[in-house]
Structure formats: C-alpha cells, structure tokens
Design an enzyme around this catalytic site. Structure first.
Site, short mmCIF file in Angstrom:
data_model
loop_
_atom_site.label_atom_id
_atom_site.label_comp_id
_atom_site.label_asym_id
_atom_site.label_seq_id
_atom_site.Cartn_x
_atom_site.Cartn_y
_atom_site.Cartn_z
N LYS A 195 4.28 -58.47 -24.68
CA LYS A 195 3.21 -57.48 -24.49
C LYS A 195 3.66 -56.17 -23.84
CE LYS A 195 -0.49 -58.93 -26.20
NZ LYS A 195 -1.70 -58.24 -26.66
N ASP A 250 -6.35 -61.48 -21.06
CA ASP A 250 -6.38 -62.92 -20.87
C ASP A 250 -4.99 -63.39 -20.42
OD1 ASP A 250 -5.28 -62.50 -23.38
OD2 ASP A 250 -7.05 -63.26 -24.43
C1 LIG Z 1 1.57 -64.53 -25.90
C2 LIG Z 1 0.64 -63.83 -26.80
N1 LIG Z 1 0.80 -63.97 -28.12
C3 LIG Z 1 0.00 -63.35 -29.00
C4 LIG Z 1 -1.05 -62.56 -28.56
C5 LIG Z 1 -1.96 -61.97 -29.58
O1 LIG Z 1 -1.99 -60.59 -29.59
P1 LIG Z 1 -3.31 -59.84 -30.07
O2 LIG Z 1 -4.35 -60.05 -29.02
O3 LIG Z 1 -2.88 -58.44 -30.22
O4 LIG Z 1 -3.72 -60.46 -31.35
C6 LIG Z 1 -1.25 -62.38 -27.19
C7 LIG Z 1 -2.33 -61.53 -26.67
O5 LIG Z 1 -2.57 -61.40 -25.51
C8 LIG Z 1 -0.39 -63.03 -26.28
O6 LIG Z 1 -0.53 -62.91 -24.96
#
Ligand SMILES: Cc1ncc(COP(=O)(O)O)c(C=O)c1O
Length: 377
Positions: free
Chosen positions: A72, A115
């Site tokens: 992120k 989150d």
């Molecule tokens: C570890 C992880 N993978 C995937 C995602 C998915 O990203 P998005 O919310 O942009 O779909 C998140 C989102 O917070 C995440 O924390």
C-alpha cells in the site's frame, strides 16, 4: 455478458479489451527515494504450477515493501507527495526535507480511512514529511492493527461503523483549512487523489513485467489481484490490458465482502453489507467509482473465496518459505478454486500459461472466525 455460474463471474469480452494507459515514469523514480525501497521479489513456485497443470506460477511477494509489510505504501506515498507538493506550491521533484518544511509552515494535516494497510502507509508517509495524520478505522478493526497505525505517529480514530462509514468520517473531518484526504477509493467529488494512489501501484506492475521477462524470456498470460474497493485491481487491469500482448485478469474477494463480483453480476455498482473476515484489507462494501468502469470492461474473471481457503493458503505458502497474510494468499486460493472447479470455463488457464499471483501482504496475526458460532452461516 457474464457467466451463469454463481461462484464466478466471467466476462468473455474482457480478453480482447485494450486500455490505453499511460504509465507516468516519474513514479518509479519517486519510489526509489523512499527509505528502504527495493523491488520486491517475484518467486517462481514450480510445485503449484505442477499441481495445477500450468507452465509457470509466480508469486509477487509484497511482504516487505519500503520497510512495510504490504504494497500500500506505493499508492499512499505517491498520492501524499503529489497532494502535499500541490498544496504548498512545489514541484514533484522536491526533496522530502524541503517539502516537510513547507508543509509544516502551512500546517498541512492529512486524513485517511483504512481497514489496515493503507492507513499505516499514509501514517508512514506523513511521518516522513512530519505531517499530522488522523486515521479513521472501522469499529471491528483489530487492536493490533490500530496499534501499528498509531505506532507510525498517527492519531487513530475509531468510527462507529464499518469501513464505508470510516471513509465518510475521514472525508467529513478532512474539510478543515489545509486538510487533505488521502483515500484509496474514489467517490462523487473525490477522484483525483484516488487516481494518484492507483498510479502509485504501477511501480509494482512494471517490476513484475520485467521480472517475468527475466525469468522466462516471455510475458504473463494470467494475473490475479485481490480486491477490496478495487483500486489495486484497477491498477492491475490498467497496466496489463495496455500491453501489446493479451493477458487475463482475475479479481478475488472474500465471500463475505464480494462487492465487485456482485456489482459485475448485476451490471452496475452496488453497495453490499459486509461481515468480518480474516482478509481484513479486502473487507469493503463499495467499489471505487473510478475503478468500476475499468473493472467492468477489463476483469476477465471475478471470484470470491472463503476465510478457510485463504487460511489454508497461508499455511501452504509458509511451507514454501513465503510468509504471507490472508489477503495475499487470496490470489492463490482463487487460482486453486478456478483450476480445480472451472478449468473448462477458463480457457486462458492451460498448460502453456504463465500466471502471476499478486501476494499483497506479509504474514500477520489473525484469528479464524467461527462463522457458525457468530450466527453468520
Ligand atoms: C493487503 C491488501 N491487499 C489487497 C488490498 C485491496 O486493495 P483495494 O482496496 O485497492 O482493492 C488491500 C486494501 O487495503 C490490502 O490491504
């Protein structure tokens, strides 16, 4: 347009859909300035390829990205940097030090909802720029995750509701002089910074393409992205559907928070009620408004997986020496599900396929929820 199966959605038109995305080359150079930044590994896993009858399976392992255990920071850093440089009237090649001084003089304040991983990444970038950050979290977010965000120096505010409610609270609170909302989802009236976050993820796509070429001399045919609000999937679709060769994209969500799959099936974006899941970063009820049109056209397959499948993936990856969290292994769970149950419906997955699993987070603690006991089954 989509398939008749209830556990997956297939869009046959997506295979030939081409997207004219222009990757901003400044972004990769910018990321190289972040403390601890190095490209993350692309790990070839022959045992999975063999088990599922595929040519190559690679795991893009985001368990260490610029000293954080998730991808992120790529989006949060670039979006924060762009937004703050604009707010103080400096160019996008200014040093962090000069920007920090200018931000402090103007008393810039940053707001975000999360989150988990996005909020921690925003808090980290705010710390680098010596900016105060307020991070709003849903009421069901684990204390350990709240502590990690607070550990970056941010103020953690618990919103009395779910992730969508926390986003609303962050937006309302950011409406103060010199307040900037750094949110990884777009909605009416908020698209530009959300797009910068998506742009930031492009560094991972470029690295992956280079690493696949280095390892195989060829290109990826099939890539799998975990989806929460769909910003990451937007980056994945934007990049791989802009290549001069075909590549299928599969998005995976938790069974209990499949807002993308539900929206694709319905043919329009809908908000769904979500429940607790160990895939906390994917626990979102609404698809980002700027992601939606791209995902609707460019996602070949949308599938959801259970906590149990993601959890088993964590154990299987660990045995392979890959230390992933459940959001990361959701990609593997989705691949396994499709290869075992829908191989006839998904012709792009075959013995000639080179598959990339985006494994978006490193190992972290979580508790398996007993859905029966919680009355969720
Ligand atoms: C570890 C992880 N993978 C995937 C995602 C998915 O990203 P998005 O919310 O942009 O779909 C998140 C989102 O917070 C995440 O924390």
């Amino acid at each position: 347009m989509g398939s008749q199966h209830t556990d997956i959605y297939i869009n046959p038109q997506a295979h030939s859909w081409h997207h004219d995305a222009n990757t901003d080359r400044r972004i990769r150079h910018f990321h190289q300035r972040l403390p601890g930044f190095t490209p993350t590994p692309l790990i070839r896993v022959d045992s999975i390829a063999k088990e599922l009858g595929l040519k190559y399976v690679f795991v893009k392992d985001e368990s260490h990205r610029a000293n954080l255990p998730a991808f992120k920071i790529l989006g949060a850093s670039w979006a924060t940097y762009r937004a703050v440089t604009r707010a103080v009237g400096l160019s996008t090649d200014v040093s962090f030090e000069v920007l920090a001084d200018a931000a402090s003089e103007k008393v810039i304040k940053i707001f975000a909802a999360t989150d988990g991983n996005h909020g921690r990444a925003v808090a980290r970038m705010a710390r680098i720029l010596r900016i105060q950050a307020d991070v709003f979290v849903p009421s069901n977010l684990e204390q350990a995750t709240r502590d990690l965000i607070a550990g970056e120096g941010a103020r953690v505010i618990v919103a009395d509701g779910d992730y969508d409610y926390a986003v609303q609270q962050a937006r309302i609170n950011s409406e103060v002089p010199n307040g900037i909302l750094i949110q990884d989802t777009a909605f009416e009236g908020y698209t530009e910074i959300a797009q910068w976050i998506v742009d930031g993820y492009s560094t991972m796509m470029i690295e992956t393409e280079e690493q696949v070429r280095e390892a195989t001399g060829g290109t990826a045919d099939f890539v799998i992205a975990p989806a929460g609000v769909g910003s990451f999937a937007q980056a994945v679709v934007s990049y791989w559907k802009s290549r001069p060769y075909p590549c299928s994209v599969m998005a995976v969500e938790p069974d209990s928070a499949a807002c993308l799959k539900n929206s694709l099936t319905k043919g329009e974006p809908i908000t769904i009620a979500t429940e607790n899941t160990i895939m906390a970063g994917l626990n979102c009820g609404t698809v980002s408004s700027i992601a939606w049109p791209i995902l609707q056209k460019g996602v070949d397959i949308s599938v959801s997986v259970s906590d149990r499948e993601a959890h088993e993936g964590v154990a299987q990856f660990k045995a392979l020496g890959i230390h992933a969290g459940p959001c990361g292994t959701a990609s593997y769970a989705a691949l396994k599900h499709i290869a075992e149950q829908h191989s006839k419906d998904v012709q792009s997955l075959n013995p000639d396929s080179t598959v990339v699993l985006f494994c978006t987070e490193g190992e972290r603690g979580y508790e398996m929820l007993d859905r029966k006991k919680e009355g969720l089954l």
